[in-house]
Design a protein around this motif. Sequence first.
Motif, PDB file in Angstrom:
ATOM      1  N   LEU A 102     102.803-151.975  15.320  1.00 20.80           N
ATOM      2  CA  LEU A 102     101.529-151.612  15.950  1.00 20.80           C
ATOM      3  C   LEU A 102     101.642-150.182  16.451  1.00 20.80           C
ATOM      4  CD1 LEU A 102     100.421-154.823  17.860  1.00 20.80           C
ATOM      5  CD2 LEU A 102      99.849-154.066  15.548  1.00 20.80           C
ATOM      6  N   ARG A 103     100.613-149.393  16.135  1.00 19.51           N
ATOM      7  CA  ARG A 103     100.605-147.966  16.443  1.00 19.51           C
ATOM      8  C   ARG A 103      99.416-147.610  17.334  1.00 19.51           C
ATOM      9  NH1 ARG A 103     101.226-146.672  10.084  1.00 19.51           N
ATOM     10  NH2 ARG A 103     103.510-146.694   9.919  1.00 19.51           N
ATOM     11  N   PRO A 104      99.523-147.901  18.623  1.00 21.83           N
ATOM     12  CA  PRO A 104      98.415-147.521  19.503  1.00 21.83           C
ATOM     13  C   PRO A 104      98.356-146.010  19.699  1.00 21.83           C
ATOM     14  CG  PRO A 104     100.205-148.482  20.774  1.00 21.83           C
ATOM     15  CD  PRO A 104     100.588-148.592  19.326  1.00 21.83           C
ATOM     16  N   SER A 105      97.150-145.526  19.941  1.00 22.16           N
ATOM     17  CA  SER A 105      96.994-144.135  20.339  1.00 22.16           C
ATOM     18  C   SER A 105      97.297-144.064  21.843  1.00 22.16           C
ATOM     19  CB  SER A 105      95.586-143.644  20.006  1.00 22.16           C
ATOM     20  OG  SER A 105      94.626-144.487  20.598  1.00 22.16           O
ATOM     21  N   SER A 106      96.898-143.017  22.503  1.00 24.13           N
ATOM     22  CA  SER A 106      97.178-142.874  23.935  1.00 24.13           C
ATOM     23  C   SER A 106      96.616-144.060  24.712  1.00 24.13           C
ATOM     24  CB  SER A 106      96.565-141.584  24.469  1.00 24.13           C
ATOM     25  OG  SER A 106      97.131-140.478  23.811  1.00 24.13           O
ATOM     26  N   ILE A 107      97.473-144.700  25.490  1.00 27.79           N
ATOM     27  CA  ILE A 107      97.071-145.911  26.211  1.00 27.79           C
ATOM     28  C   ILE A 107      96.719-145.556  27.655  1.00 27.79           C
ATOM     29  CG2 ILE A 107      97.790-148.205  26.977  1.00 27.79           C
ATOM     30  CD1 ILE A 107      99.806-148.172  24.633  1.00 27.79           C
ATOM     31  N   LEU A 108      95.530-145.961  28.054  1.00 21.16           N
ATOM     32  CA  LEU A 108      95.066-145.769  29.425  1.00 21.16           C
ATOM     33  C   LEU A 108      94.671-147.124  29.989  1.00 21.16           C
ATOM     34  CD1 LEU A 108      92.759-142.660  28.879  1.00 21.16           C
ATOM     35  CD2 LEU A 108      95.101-142.680  29.729  1.00 21.16           C
TER      36      LEU A 108
ATOM     37  N   LEU B  21      88.273-129.306  22.820  1.00 20.15           N
ATOM     38  CA  LEU B  21      88.780-130.579  22.319  1.00 20.15           C
ATOM     39  C   LEU B  21      89.590-130.249  21.071  1.00 20.15           C
ATOM     40  CD1 LEU B  21      88.563-133.686  22.666  1.00 20.15           C
ATOM     41  CD2 LEU B  21      86.635-133.604  21.112  1.00 20.15           C
ATOM     42  N   PRO B  22      90.760-130.824  20.877  1.00 20.60           N
ATOM     43  CA  PRO B  22      91.519-130.543  19.654  1.00 20.60           C
ATOM     44  C   PRO B  22      90.659-130.769  18.424  1.00 20.60           C
ATOM     45  CG  PRO B  22      92.826-131.869  21.163  1.00 20.60           C
ATOM     46  CD  PRO B  22      91.435-131.793  21.737  1.00 20.60           C
ATOM     47  N   SER B  23      90.883-129.977  17.397  1.00 19.70           N
ATOM     48  CA  SER B  23      90.009-129.991  16.220  1.00 19.70           C
ATOM     49  C   SER B  23      89.871-131.362  15.570  1.00 19.70           C
ATOM     50  CB  SER B  23      90.486-128.967  15.197  1.00 19.70           C
ATOM     51  OG  SER B  23      91.800-129.278  14.785  1.00 19.70           O
ATOM     52  N   GLY B  24      90.879-132.197  15.642  1.00 23.99           N
ATOM     53  CA  GLY B  24      90.781-133.523  15.046  1.00 23.99           C
ATOM     54  C   GLY B  24      90.264-134.572  16.003  1.00 23.99           C
ATOM     55  N   GLY B  25      90.083-134.222  17.273  1.00 21.51           N
ATOM     56  CA  GLY B  25      89.624-135.171  18.271  1.00 21.51           C
ATOM     57  C   GLY B  25      90.775-135.868  18.966  1.00 21.51           C
ATOM     58  N   LEU B  26      90.439-136.755  19.855  1.00 20.24           N
ATOM     59  CA  LEU B  26      91.411-137.544  20.602  1.00 20.24           C
ATOM     60  C   LEU B  26      91.055-139.011  20.473  1.00 20.24           C
ATOM     61  CD1 LEU B  26      91.508-135.515  23.949  1.00 20.24           C
ATOM     62  CD2 LEU B  26      93.264-135.542  22.181  1.00 20.24           C
ATOM     63  N   SER B  27      92.038-139.852  20.609  1.00 17.81           N
ATOM     64  CA  SER B  27      91.794-141.285  20.556  1.00 17.81           C
ATOM     65  C   SER B  27      92.566-141.954  21.683  1.00 17.81           C
ATOM     66  CB  SER B  27      92.267-141.838  19.205  1.00 17.81           C
ATOM     67  OG  SER B  27      92.023-143.216  19.130  1.00 17.81           O
ATOM     68  N   PHE B  28      91.921-142.906  22.331  1.00 17.26           N
ATOM     69  CA  PHE B  28      92.531-143.619  23.443  1.00 17.26           C
ATOM     70  C   PHE B  28      92.373-145.120  23.240  1.00 17.26           C
ATOM     71  CE2 PHE B  28      91.066-139.570  25.060  1.00 17.26           C
ATOM     72  CZ  PHE B  28      92.203-139.085  25.666  1.00 17.26           C
ATOM     73  N   CYS B  29      93.303-145.876  23.818  1.00 16.39           N
ATOM     74  CA  CYS B  29      93.230-147.335  23.825  1.00 16.39           C
ATOM     75  C   CYS B  29      93.256-147.792  25.276  1.00 16.39           C
ATOM     76  CB  CYS B  29      94.446-147.957  23.154  1.00 16.39           C
ATOM     77  SG  CYS B  29      94.622-147.659  21.424  1.00 16.39           S
TER      78      CYS B  29
END
Length: 135
Positions: free
Chosen positions: A63-69, A101-109
């Motif tokens: 499992l590869r979560p993005s940044s977890i908040l 914002l970084p050019s590819g965007g950000l993703s959070f979980c």
Amino acid sequence: CKVVLASTSGTVGVSRDAQRVRRDEDGYAVGVIDGWPYYDSKRKGEEAALLLARELGVRLVILRPSSILGPSDMRFLTAKASEYYHRKSVYLHLVRRVPYLPSGGLSFCDVRDVAPAFLAAMARPAADGRALCLG
């Protein structure tokens, strides 16, 4: 026997092409993550786990979560850790203090989604042998 390995979306989810959306089945972003020790170490960990799982006949899910908040992120931090966290661009972006914002965007979980995903990966045979990005 079954193992669910916690990794990061950064092993496959980063790209130099801001328009490209990476997917679960994409290969490792080797040319991109070579300079990022955290992502590269997670890639190497995944490769070692895949090899060992094959050798031992263990069912493996990555499992590869993005940044977890989560809702309590700030509550239990020490003063020093809190100061460090507040200087990070993700936090500053979330409170609208960074004008980019970084050019590819950000993703959070949300951790309340990530934890059940790990339980589901352990319980469901359909997850066996897969590497899944979360976020």
